[in-house]
Write an enzyme that holds these catalytic residues in place. Sequence first.
Site, PDB file in Angstrom:
ATOM      1  N   LEU A   1       0.818  -1.206   0.000  1.00 19.97           N
ATOM      2  CA  LEU A   1       0.000   0.000   0.000  1.00 19.97           C
ATOM      3  C   LEU A   1       0.854   1.259   0.000  1.00 19.97           C
ATOM      4  CD1 LEU A   1      -2.834  -0.870   2.566  1.00 19.97           C
ATOM      5  CD2 LEU A   1      -3.067  -0.613   0.096  1.00 19.97           C
ATOM      6  N   GLY A   2       2.001   1.182   0.613  1.00 21.71           N
ATOM      7  CA  GLY A   2       2.884   2.343   0.684  1.00 21.71           C
ATOM      8  C   GLY A   2       4.093   2.025   1.535  1.00 21.71           C
ATOM      9  N   ARG A   3       5.042   2.962   1.558  1.00 24.55           N
ATOM     10  CA  ARG A   3       6.222   2.791   2.389  1.00 24.55           C
ATOM     11  C   ARG A   3       6.753   4.146   2.799  1.00 24.55           C
ATOM     12  NH1 ARG A   3      10.695  -0.446   0.155  1.00 24.55           N
ATOM     13  NH2 ARG A   3       9.062  -1.887  -0.499  1.00 24.55           N
ATOM     14  N   GLY A   4       7.494   4.162   3.888  1.00 25.69           N
ATOM     15  CA  GLY A   4       8.064   5.399   4.392  1.00 25.69           C
ATOM     16  C   GLY A   4       9.189   5.094   5.357  1.00 25.69           C
ATOM     17  N   GLY A   5       9.526   6.095   6.183  1.00 25.27           N
ATOM     18  CA  GLY A   5      10.640   5.943   7.098  1.00 25.27           C
ATOM     19  C   GLY A   5      10.421   4.873   8.155  1.00 25.27           C
TER      20      GLY A   5
ATOM     21  N   VAL B   1       3.929  -0.796   4.262  1.00 22.85           N
ATOM     22  CA  VAL B   1       2.558  -1.129   4.629  1.00 22.85           C
ATOM     23  C   VAL B   1       1.960  -2.010   3.542  1.00 22.85           C
ATOM     24  CG1 VAL B   1       0.272  -0.253   5.198  1.00 22.85           C
ATOM     25  CG2 VAL B   1       2.308   1.040   5.860  1.00 22.85           C
TER      26      VAL B   1
ATOM     27  N   LYS C   1       1.659  -3.196   8.808  1.00 20.89           N
ATOM     28  CA  LYS C   1       2.904  -2.418   8.765  1.00 20.89           C
ATOM     29  C   LYS C   1       4.071  -3.297   9.193  1.00 20.89           C
ATOM     30  CE  LYS C   1       3.370   1.827   9.165  1.00 20.89           C
ATOM     31  NZ  LYS C   1       3.405   3.270   9.457  1.00 20.89           N
TER      32      LYS C   1
ATOM     33  N   ASP D   1       6.172  12.072  16.346  1.00 18.50           N
ATOM     34  CA  ASP D   1       6.363  12.300  14.912  1.00 18.50           C
ATOM     35  C   ASP D   1       5.072  12.790  14.259  1.00 18.50           C
ATOM     36  OD1 ASP D   1       7.897  12.383  12.588  1.00 18.50           O
ATOM     37  OD2 ASP D   1       7.305  10.371  11.981  1.00 18.50           O
TER      38      ASP D   1
END
Length: 433
Positions: free
Chosen positions: A21-25, A29, A44, A137
């Site tokens: 679905l997505g990714r980040g720091g 996901v 996640k 955050d």
Amino acid sequence: MPLDVALVAKLLPGYEVAGELGRGGWGVVLEGHHRQLGRAVAIKQLPRAFGADPAIRARFVAEARLLASLDHPHIVPIYDFVEREGLCLLVMEKLAGGTLWDRFQVEQITMPHACAVVVAVAAALGYAHDRGILHRDIKPDNVMFAGAGNLKVTDFGIAKVLGGGRTVATMAGEVLGTPAYMSPEQAQGRELTPATDIYSLGVMLFELLSGRLPFDEHSEPLAMLYQRVHEEPLSLTEVEPAVPATVAEEVMRTLATEPADRYQTAEAFAIGLVTAASRVWAPDWLEASQLAISAPSAVLAAARTTLEDAALDDLRGRRGAPPTVARSARRAPPTVARPRRAADPASPATVSEPVELVAVRHSASRHESVGPQSPVGLTVELERASEILEATVEAAHRSGRTDLVNRLDDMSTALERTETLAIVAGEFKRGKS
């Protein structure tokens, strides 16, 4: 980050695991589906480099249990968690509405809507703070939308899981966290308090209202951290003059370098913001945002109380310009340009011109030569007060305040009698002259 969907599916046998679905720091996901409950979820996976650290794995289990206990309308719920075979997985509610940042990249946002979003986020933070949990955050990417206009904060406590007692942890030379929204004490590695999250929330609101960050947004991460500690933030009213001064004052208070100079609780900040906003925009601005906001009763009461106080202050001539000068009612909020980041320099940080929503408008010449002392001036002022009262009654109707409507109706009746006396007094004075 390496992604092993087969291993994730093995560790979560009760779920069908689909694509990314997505990714980040904070990791990747995945999309998932609970087989028996038929519930769509987001899975996640924290970065595997962190999952290999025994201390992080231990913190993950402890924090995940605590996070799973959070039950608030504006917090993404944690359904399950797994720590096994070098993977740390969190199973949470899947939100289909995207992030706050994504939404405002493609949609326009009014200033009241931005403030309403922050009121909802503050409610989530206050709930978590009361239970000893800091977010660490807060940023637009960690605010997500569900259906029916609801929004939720995600990634509570993940920074603590990965960083432990360190407020600025590094891995492979990268800052752990988001420097653009990080508080000075977080940048310095000092003790964190709820005021830390309030600072980040203030940065986010500054950006949503003006389209830019309160510091040089083209700086490198370490330079950003230095600015937070050693430089003053930009003035919100100078960056965007359309922001009402009372609202800007509340935002700038959250950006104080010292935590003691900020609001100490998220609820106090929300009350201050709601009170300031209700005095410059339509009294029902919070309801008009069409967000399903679950906030403490004191916050919602502040909006209602301000509605009554504003009506009384208008009638008593205590607000705005002197009574002998025409005053316009609260203005309609301007639309804010989509916020931008350094990676998107082509996006202008501009705000369209405010559109005046005038409920009561008089020409200045009408009051230049008469004052409230004279019978004629009193009649004019009573007419103005009557129009203000009528506009306030309409606003109270729209916001469902039947109790206030009844009180205002009584005031209107008394005002009509006073107007009649003023007219008679004027006729009497002219007859004697």
